[in-house]
Design a protein around this motif. Structure first.
Motif, PDB file in Angstrom:
ATOM      1  N   ILE A  61       0.861  -1.179   0.000  1.00  0.00           N
ATOM      2  CA  ILE A  61       0.000   0.000   0.000  1.00  0.00           C
ATOM      3  C   ILE A  61       0.903   1.236   0.000  1.00  0.00           C
ATOM      4  N   TRP A  67      -4.859   1.854   9.153  1.00  0.00           N
ATOM      5  CA  TRP A  67      -5.335   1.500   7.818  1.00  0.00           C
ATOM      6  C   TRP A  67      -6.088   0.178   7.808  1.00  0.00           C
ATOM      7  N   LEU A 124      -7.524  -2.252   4.551  1.00  0.00           N
ATOM      8  CA  LEU A 124      -7.621  -2.453   3.112  1.00  0.00           C
ATOM      9  C   LEU A 124      -8.621  -3.571   2.830  1.00  0.00           C
ATOM     10  N   LEU A 132      -9.206   1.642   0.649  1.00  0.00           N
ATOM     11  CA  LEU A 132      -8.383   1.897   1.822  1.00  0.00           C
ATOM     12  C   LEU A 132      -9.158   2.820   2.752  1.00  0.00           C
TER      13      LEU A 132
END
Length: 418
Positions: free
Chosen positions: A335, A346, A348, A410
């Motif tokens: 990422i 984060w 994803l 994301l």
């Protein structure tokens, strides 16, 4: 031929270790109210730290770090025995109840200055237990006997013979299990000992929550805290905002603050500050704060603050398969954050089609639900730095053709691929 056999043996052993590791580290959690020792020391370390480090200031937490290092704080939710299978009193010796493995043994230190939660005897409260990786099972809560000496190692015989609370598969929402329970009639300092035995695995979790009982007359606390001050927003990014507010007051003490966006709880905090994460870029939010005391009494909501998140910045995802075989593959994911501010906490997400089965993950925690995979960073790579990147990977089994994902999001925003 001997070289080939030796190489095959090494590969096979390595694969066995990896599968074993992936199979025993899929469920994590710990009591967040009343907070366990590892959780409250982690929060203490966050409050005293800076630059992404943990620096506890509570004396007991400092002593635990001196003995066992900081990794147990980063992994405050991982105090477990993978093969317990209900044999708690058989495999956990006296003096090791709060930390039954070497990694967490420092949290057995017999001290009277562990961070504690003030509670009211005989009151009905809401227990909260972090669900870092949710699984079915049964929770049991025990309390120490009258006359318990917190300055001596905790033994099984120090606990009341039966749990004062027991629940199977409690409600799960917002990343936490929560359920109501009635506290016992105790006074002074005690330990609430929680056992979570999974029903889909022999894995079990252990936690000690230090509490101070008040109001032992049987009269519950019914007075709510005052409303917190109006929150002030700062450090606004594409998916997060920091809030600070004037503390509420209570006749006994405020135990927690909850940040709301409408009717949804978007953050909790033990102090008058919180960072709300997981927001959507270029979006308006209206946030307020509610204070709660140990008996679960909620204050009036604070005045609201209006916040608009900024642009997330360009993100891109590189998805490669360095190894494939009949019935499986290895995937590496990178990422990249093209923005000018870090992307905290984060997550994803991508499609995980039928016929693929997750078998192992590294540098992340991955869950698969209804054909959608969601990866979260580990403690050491939870944020994507501005202009930087993070990497993780996984192994998967397949029963058909391997299909690469074509899109990723994301923290709720689409990323380019390449």
């Amino acid at each position: 031929m001997r070289k080939r056999l030796a190489l095959f043996t090494v590969v096979a052993c390595t694969a066995a270790v990896l599968v074993h590791t992936g199979g025993t580290a899929v469920a994590h959690g710990s009591m967040t109210w009343p907070g366990s020792r590892t959780y409250l020391c982690y929060e203490d370390g966050r409050a005293g730290g800076g630059g992404g480090d943990l620096q506890p200031t509570n004396p007991a937490c400092v002593a635990a770090v001196a003995q066992g290092g900081k990794q147990p704080l980063w992994d405050w939710f991982g105090n477990l025995i993978s093969n317990a299978a209900g044999r708690h009193r058989e495999i956990v010796p006296d003096g090791s109840l709060c930390g039954p493995t070497t990694k967490y043994s420092a949290y057995n230190l017999p001290r009277a200055d562990w961070p504690s939660t003030r509670v009211t005897a005989n009151s009905t409260v809401t227990f909260r237990y972090n669900a870092w990786a949710p699984h079915p099972g049964t929770w049991e809560q025990y309390v120490t006997k009258d006359g318990f000496d917190v300055t001596k190692p905790l033994k099984w015989s120090d606990l009341e013979a039966v749990p004062f609370d027991k629940i199977t598969n409690p409600p799960l929402a917002g990343g936490e299990y929560s359920w109501q329970a009635r506290l016992p009639n105790k006074s002074g300092r005690h330990v609430i000992y929680s056992l979570w035995q999974r029903s889909d695995s022999p894995e079990a979790f252990y936690s000690c929550s230090d509490v101070v009982f008040g109001g032992g007359t049987g009269t519950p606390d019914t007075q709510a805290p005052t409303a917190p001050g109006t929150p002030v927003a700062s450090t606004i990014t594409g998916n997060s905002v920091k809030l600070d507010w004037t503390a509420a007051t209570d006749n006994i003490g405020v135990s927690e603050y909850r940040v709301y966006n409408g009717s949804q709880v978007v953050a909790t905090s033990g102090s008058n500050s919180a960072t709300v994460t997981g927001l959507t870029a270029n979006t308006d939010y209206t946030l307020n704060v509610v204070a709660l005391d140990a008996a679960g009494n909620a204050s009036p909501a604070s005045a609201s603050v209006a916040v608009r998140t900024g642009s997330l910045g360009a993100c891109s995802v590189s998805y490669t398969k360095p190894s494939t075989w009949n019935g499986g593959f290895t995937a590496n994911v990178k990422i990249t954050n093209g923005g000018t501010s870090a992307i905290p906490a984060w997550q994803l997400a991508w499609d995980f089609p039928a016929g693929q089965t997750l078998t192992q993950a590294w540098s992340s925690t991955i869950t698969v639900t209804n054909g959608k995979a969601t990866a979260k960073g580990a403690s050491y790579n939870a944020d994507v730095p501005a202009g930087g990147s993070v990497n993780f990977g996984f192994n998967a089994g397949t029963t058909g053709a391997v299909t690469d994902p074509t899109s990723f999001t994301l923290n709720g925003s689409a990323c380019s691929t390449g």
